[in-house]
Design a protein around this motif. Structure first.
Motif, PDB file in Angstrom:
ATOM      1  N   ARG A 216       0.823  -1.212   0.000  1.00 21.21           N
ATOM      2  CA  ARG A 216       0.000   0.000   0.000  1.00 21.21           C
ATOM      3  C   ARG A 216       0.853   1.256   0.000  1.00 21.21           C
ATOM      4  NH1 ARG A 216      -3.466  -0.286   4.885  1.00 21.21           N
ATOM      5  NH2 ARG A 216      -4.482  -1.889   3.624  1.00 21.21           N
ATOM      6  N   TYR A 217       2.073   1.163   0.573  1.00 25.05           N
ATOM      7  CA  TYR A 217       2.912   2.349   0.767  1.00 25.05           C
ATOM      8  C   TYR A 217       4.232   2.218   0.026  1.00 25.05           C
ATOM      9  CZ  TYR A 217      -0.203   2.934   4.824  1.00 25.05           C
ATOM     10  OH  TYR A 217      -1.293   3.059   5.634  1.00 25.05           O
ATOM     11  N   ASP A 218       4.909   3.349  -0.132  1.00 24.46           N
ATOM     12  CA  ASP A 218       6.348   3.361  -0.336  1.00 24.46           C
ATOM     13  C   ASP A 218       6.985   3.473   1.042  1.00 24.46           C
ATOM     14  OD1 ASP A 218       6.368   3.178  -3.111  1.00 24.46           O
ATOM     15  OD2 ASP A 218       6.209   5.345  -3.380  1.00 24.46           O
ATOM     16  N   LYS A 346      10.151   4.094   7.077  1.00 22.22           N
ATOM     17  CA  LYS A 346       8.915   4.809   7.425  1.00 22.22           C
ATOM     18  C   LYS A 346       8.021   4.874   6.190  1.00 22.22           C
ATOM     19  CE  LYS A 346       7.255   9.084   9.619  1.00 22.22           C
ATOM     20  NZ  LYS A 346       6.119   9.247   8.696  1.00 22.22           N
ATOM     21  N   ASN A 347       6.728   4.628   6.414  1.00 19.83           N
ATOM     22  CA  ASN A 347       5.813   4.605   5.276  1.00 19.83           C
ATOM     23  C   ASN A 347       5.513   6.001   4.740  1.00 19.83           C
ATOM     24  OD1 ASN A 347       4.269   5.128   7.698  1.00 19.83           O
ATOM     25  ND2 ASN A 347       2.400   4.776   6.506  1.00 19.83           N
ATOM     26  N   GLU A 348       5.258   6.056   3.453  1.00 24.07           N
ATOM     27  CA  GLU A 348       4.879   7.277   2.764  1.00 24.07           C
ATOM     28  C   GLU A 348       3.776   6.950   1.777  1.00 24.07           C
ATOM     29  OE1 GLU A 348       8.444   8.459   0.832  1.00 24.07           O
ATOM     30  OE2 GLU A 348       9.279   9.476   2.589  1.00 24.07           O
ATOM     31  N   PRO A 349       2.960   7.931   1.385  1.00 17.53           N
ATOM     32  CA  PRO A 349       1.959   7.657   0.340  1.00 17.53           C
ATOM     33  C   PRO A 349       2.644   7.141  -0.905  1.00 17.53           C
ATOM     34  CG  PRO A 349       1.559   9.776   1.373  1.00 17.53           C
ATOM     35  CD  PRO A 349       2.894   9.303   1.892  1.00 17.53           C
ATOM     36  N   LYS A 350       2.046   6.122  -1.508  1.00 17.71           N
ATOM     37  CA  LYS A 350       2.657   5.508  -2.681  1.00 17.71           C
ATOM     38  C   LYS A 350       2.588   6.459  -3.865  1.00 17.71           C
ATOM     39  CE  LYS A 350       3.112   0.852  -4.502  1.00 17.71           C
ATOM     40  NZ  LYS A 350       4.174   0.427  -3.588  1.00 17.71           N
ATOM     41  N   LYS A 351       3.699   6.578  -4.555  1.00 20.83           N
ATOM     42  CA  LYS A 351       3.736   7.458  -5.713  1.00 20.83           C
ATOM     43  C   LYS A 351       3.029   6.789  -6.884  1.00 20.83           C
ATOM     44  CE  LYS A 351       8.146   9.596  -4.405  1.00 20.83           C
ATOM     45  NZ  LYS A 351       9.564   9.826  -4.776  1.00 20.83           N
TER      46      LYS A 351
END
Length: 353
Positions: A216-218, A346-351
């Motif tokens: 789900r994340y980057d 650390k998770n980030e919104p997926k590009k």
């Protein structure tokens, strides 16, 4: 499949001979298995190929039946039993104290998505095993049994395509004596039937980890240390951010480690006890400068064919995820590699590509 694709496969297989990994005695005792429950949530007729391969990593597989030239299924009663473990891109065969590794590739054409390695160059190396002796003082190292069994059973099917399929209760080959069964079928018609024993479940710390959450994340690398808890210079450069991206497609689930230049990574499986298994895949070879090239080489070295333990926590140490705001949750993913490195992501919104 076109000839243009077949030629690279033959070359790749020739460069990936079976190699002896070490010595470890292990055999399956199927009489101890009483469960006949098939986990339909994780393994059913509709299970996507990549998720099925992941499920296979959670079991040890004993070869119990094979087909003959007349396509009749016959028992395979070799002693000691022939045991197989599955990893992304890798089959590990074990018999007694011998272990052999064969790499395979996730390719086309369907319905045979994998390519078996070249097993014709296999050699037995019993000197690396602990040699037992009989009461008469003679060696009892079972020299040659691994090579003999694999030569007879698998070598004729080197460089062919194959597929894994679960054997479900409505299948004529199904046996209620074991909880998991699967067939490996080659494009030459040969069928191998394996019985599975689940790998032990251990208590894990942190939050539950699923493929869906990883994909789900980057994941942005915020800290990397070696086995002495010393910062790894190559992976802690503020001028070269590193991102891990998990993905799923029709034929493969993979992870890429990105620096903004080339990509390093391979197929992955989230196995038993939050164990992350990573295979290998070709990376792009664009020149990125000495700094970035060194970082990518380091990533490739530690991630290639690696085993890691994952631990997931909330950054606010809150152990309960808010299901409504899960997409906005902030996580820390700790990856502890068997080689000793610890990476915190650390998770980030997926590009969006």
């Amino acid at each position: 499949m076109s000839n243009n694709l077949r030629m690279p496969l033959a070359i790749i297989s020739a460069l990936l001979p079976l190699a002896l990994l070490g010595c470890q005695t292990n055999s399956l005792n199927h009489s101890a298995q009483t469960s006949t429950v098939i986990d339909d949530k994780n393994w059913s007729a509709d299970t996507p190929i990549p998720r099925l391969l992941q499920t296979l990593t959670k079991y040890e597989w004993q070869l119990t039946r094979v087909s003959n030239n007349d396509e009749k299924i016959s028992p395979f009663n070799h002693k000691p039993p022939l045991v197989m473990n599955v990893r992304p891109d890798t089959l590990l065969f074990q018999e007694g104290c011998h272990r052999y590794k064969g790499n395979f590739e996730a390719w086309r054409p369907l319905p045979y998505p994998y390519s078996l390695p070249d097993m014709s160059d296999m050699s037995d190396m019993p000197n690396n095993c602990e040699v037992a002796t009989t009461s008469s003082g003679k060696s009892n190292s079972n020299k040659g049994e691994v090579q003999q069994a694999l030569d007879i059973v698998f070598a004729p099917y080197s460089n062919s395509y194959f597929r894994f399929d679960p054997i479900l209760p409505n299948d004529l080959l199904f046996s209620n004596k074991v909880s998991k069964q699967m067939r490996l079928t080659t494009d030459k018609g040969k069928v191998f039937i394996f019985s599975g024993r689940a790998k032990p479940i251990k208590q894990t710390s942190g939050l539950a980890i699923t493929n869906e959450l990883l994909e789900r994340y980057d994941w942005h690398l915020i800290r990397a240390t070696d086995n002495a808890n010393t910062l790894i210079h190559e992976l802690n450069n503020p001028n070269v951010p590193i991102t891990a991206s998990f993905r799923l497609d029709t034929h493969n689930q993979g992870v890429s480690f990105l620096t903004g230049c080339n990509g390093v990574g391979g197929s992955y499986a989230l196995s038993t006890n939050h164990t992350l298994l990573i295979g290998a895949s070709p990376s792009t070879l664009m020149g990125c400068g000495e700094l970035v090239d060194g970082i990518e080489d380091y990533l490739d070295r530690i991630m290639h064919d690696s085993t890691s333990h994952l631990t997931l926590t909330h950054t606010d140490n809150n152990p309960i995820a808010n299901s409504v705001n899960e997409i906005k949750s902030s996580y820390l993913l700790t990856q502890t590699l068997d080689s000793g490195e610890t990476l915190i992501w650390k998770n980030e919104p997926k590009k969006i590509p």
